[in-house]
Enzyme design. Structure first.
Site, PDB file in Angstrom:
ATOM      1  N   GLU A 102      -2.961  64.603  80.370  1.00  0.00           N
ATOM      2  CA  GLU A 102      -3.146  63.834  79.129  1.00  0.00           C
ATOM      3  C   GLU A 102      -4.354  62.913  79.270  1.00  0.00           C
ATOM      4  OE1 GLU A 102      -2.720  63.328  76.190  1.00  0.00           O
ATOM      5  OE2 GLU A 102      -0.664  63.403  75.465  1.00  0.00           O
ATOM      6  N   ASP A 103      -4.941  62.559  78.144  1.00  0.00           N
ATOM      7  CA  ASP A 103      -6.030  61.588  78.180  1.00  0.00           C
ATOM      8  C   ASP A 103      -5.497  60.166  78.330  1.00  0.00           C
ATOM      9  OD1 ASP A 103      -4.893  61.634  75.635  1.00  0.00           O
ATOM     10  OD2 ASP A 103      -6.787  61.770  74.550  1.00  0.00           O
ATOM     11  N   ASP A 123      -0.013  55.954  75.298  1.00  0.00           N
ATOM     12  CA  ASP A 123      -0.052  54.719  74.521  1.00  0.00           C
ATOM     13  C   ASP A 123       1.400  54.322  74.243  1.00  0.00           C
ATOM     14  OD1 ASP A 123      -1.215  52.717  72.940  1.00  0.00           O
ATOM     15  OD2 ASP A 123      -1.295  53.971  71.176  1.00  0.00           O
ATOM     16  N   LYS A 149      -1.663  52.750  78.805  1.00  0.00           N
ATOM     17  CA  LYS A 149      -1.585  51.425  78.166  1.00  0.00           C
ATOM     18  C   LYS A 149      -0.130  50.996  78.193  1.00  0.00           C
ATOM     19  CE  LYS A 149      -4.908  51.968  74.420  1.00  0.00           C
ATOM     20  NZ  LYS A 149      -4.950  52.057  72.950  1.00  0.00           N
ATOM     21  N   PHE A 162      -8.437  49.871  71.728  1.00  0.00           N
ATOM     22  CA  PHE A 162      -8.682  51.258  71.339  1.00  0.00           C
ATOM     23  C   PHE A 162      -9.970  51.730  72.004  1.00  0.00           C
ATOM     24  CE2 PHE A 162     -10.059  54.765  68.699  1.00  0.00           C
ATOM     25  CZ  PHE A 162      -8.890  55.489  68.592  1.00  0.00           C
ATOM     26  N   ASP A 216     -11.568  60.206  71.162  1.00  0.00           N
ATOM     27  CA  ASP A 216     -12.403  60.149  69.960  1.00  0.00           C
ATOM     28  C   ASP A 216     -12.015  59.008  69.028  1.00  0.00           C
ATOM     29  OD1 ASP A 216      -9.883  61.262  69.049  1.00  0.00           O
ATOM     30  OD2 ASP A 216     -10.921  61.814  67.205  1.00  0.00           O
TER      31      ASP A 216
HETATM   32  P1  5GP Z   1       1.154  58.025  72.066  1.00  0.00           P
HETATM   33  O1  5GP Z   1       2.046  59.087  71.499  1.00  0.00           O
HETATM   34  O2  5GP Z   1       1.357  57.767  73.533  1.00  0.00           O
HETATM   35  O3  5GP Z   1       1.219  56.755  71.266  1.00  0.00           O
HETATM   36  O4  5GP Z   1      -0.316  58.485  71.791  1.00  0.00           O
HETATM   37  C1  5GP Z   1      -0.980  59.375  72.550  1.00  0.00           C
HETATM   38  C2  5GP Z   1      -2.225  59.859  71.827  1.00  0.00           C
HETATM   39  O5  5GP Z   1      -2.754  58.868  70.923  1.00  0.00           O
HETATM   40  C3  5GP Z   1      -3.323  60.110  72.828  1.00  0.00           C
HETATM   41  O6  5GP Z   1      -3.233  61.422  73.376  1.00  0.00           O
HETATM   42  C4  5GP Z   1      -4.560  59.865  72.002  1.00  0.00           C
HETATM   43  O7  5GP Z   1      -4.918  61.034  71.304  1.00  0.00           O
HETATM   44  C5  5GP Z   1      -4.157  58.797  70.999  1.00  0.00           C
HETATM   45  N1  5GP Z   1      -4.558  57.459  71.488  1.00  0.00           N
HETATM   46  C6  5GP Z   1      -3.761  56.479  71.940  1.00  0.00           C
HETATM   47  N2  5GP Z   1      -4.467  55.401  72.308  1.00  0.00           N
HETATM   48  C7  5GP Z   1      -5.767  55.712  72.090  1.00  0.00           C
HETATM   49  C8  5GP Z   1      -7.006  55.014  72.297  1.00  0.00           C
HETATM   50  O8  5GP Z   1      -7.098  53.873  72.774  1.00  0.00           O
HETATM   51  N3  5GP Z   1      -8.143  55.680  71.947  1.00  0.00           N
HETATM   52  C9  5GP Z   1      -8.129  56.946  71.435  1.00  0.00           C
HETATM   53  N4  5GP Z   1      -9.306  57.485  71.129  1.00  0.00           N
HETATM   54  N5  5GP Z   1      -6.987  57.637  71.235  1.00  0.00           N
HETATM   55  C10 5GP Z   1      -5.813  57.025  71.566  1.00  0.00           C
END
Ligand code: 5GP
Length: 179
Positions: free
Chosen positions: A98-99, A102, A130, A151, A158
């Site tokens: 995963e990137d 969050d 995070k 962010f 992106d």
């Molecule tokens: P989660 O389901 O953990 O809230 O979100 C995961 C996805 O949200 C990540 O794979 C990414 O695509 C997007 N995301 C969450 N935080 C960021 C951020 O700081 N920057 C960007 N560009 N995408 C984020």
């Protein structure tokens, strides 16, 4: 540096050094195991391609694409699979790449979905975490960097499909959001 980036959080050199460490640890942990690395499109593509070149055990690659309903900067927790794996995963150890984690909602869904298919194991490697934003309990097995609640873009991440190609990770200037 791009004019819309207000601050560099992680330089290309810091990212590459961390990936070498992660690759070495993963190589040790998966010795003699049938490893399938699953990249989550599109954000993890750049990280995954650098990471697998630091993994010194045999592996296969596959990809999943998920879309979470919500705005571009907030995910909702309702996840839909847009692209699935090509093969069944019994007899394989899955490493999700995963990137960023969050809220954890996307990852929790993915892990549960993959476990239900009966692989030998499911682990997670994320470049960024995070932890302060977590809504559900999910923790990466391998984590590059824990970052504050900002962010970020670059290195695969992106904003409206822009900035993925940057070799570093940065925080956008506030005016970039209003374009
Ligand atoms: P989660 O389901 O953990 O809230 O979100 C995961 C996805 O949200 C990540 O794979 C990414 O695509 C997007 N995301 C969450 N935080 C960021 C951020 O700081 N920057 C960007 N560009 N995408 C984020």
């Amino acid at each position: 540096m791009e004019s819309e980036i207000g601050k560099v959080l992680l330089t290309a050199e810091e990212i590459q050094a961390k990936i070498k460490e992660l690759g070495a640890t993963i190589s040790q942990d998966y010795q003699g195991k049938n490893l399938l690395v699953v990249g989550i499109l599109k954000g993890a593509v750049i990280f995954m391609s650098d990471l697998v070149r630091e993994i010194k055990v045999p592996l296969a690659l596959d990809f999943m694409a998920v879309s979470s309903y919500g705005t571009s900067t907030e995910s909702s927790g309702v996840v839909r699979i847009m692209k699935d794996l090509e093969r069944s995963v019994e007899e394989t150890h899955i490493l999700i790449v995963e990137d960023i984690i969050d809220t954890g909602l996307t990852l929790k869904y993915l892990v549960e979905n993959l476990i239900a298919r009966g692989p030998l194991s499911v682990k997670v490697c994320t470049l960024l975490d995070k932890p302060s934003r977590r809504k559900v309990e999910v923790a990466p097995d391998y984590n590059g960097f824990s970052i504050p609640d900002e962010f970020v873009v670059g290195y695969g991440l992106d904003f409206s499909e822009r900035f993925r190609h940057l070799p570093y990770i940065g925080v956008l200037k506030p005016e970039a959001y209003s374009k």
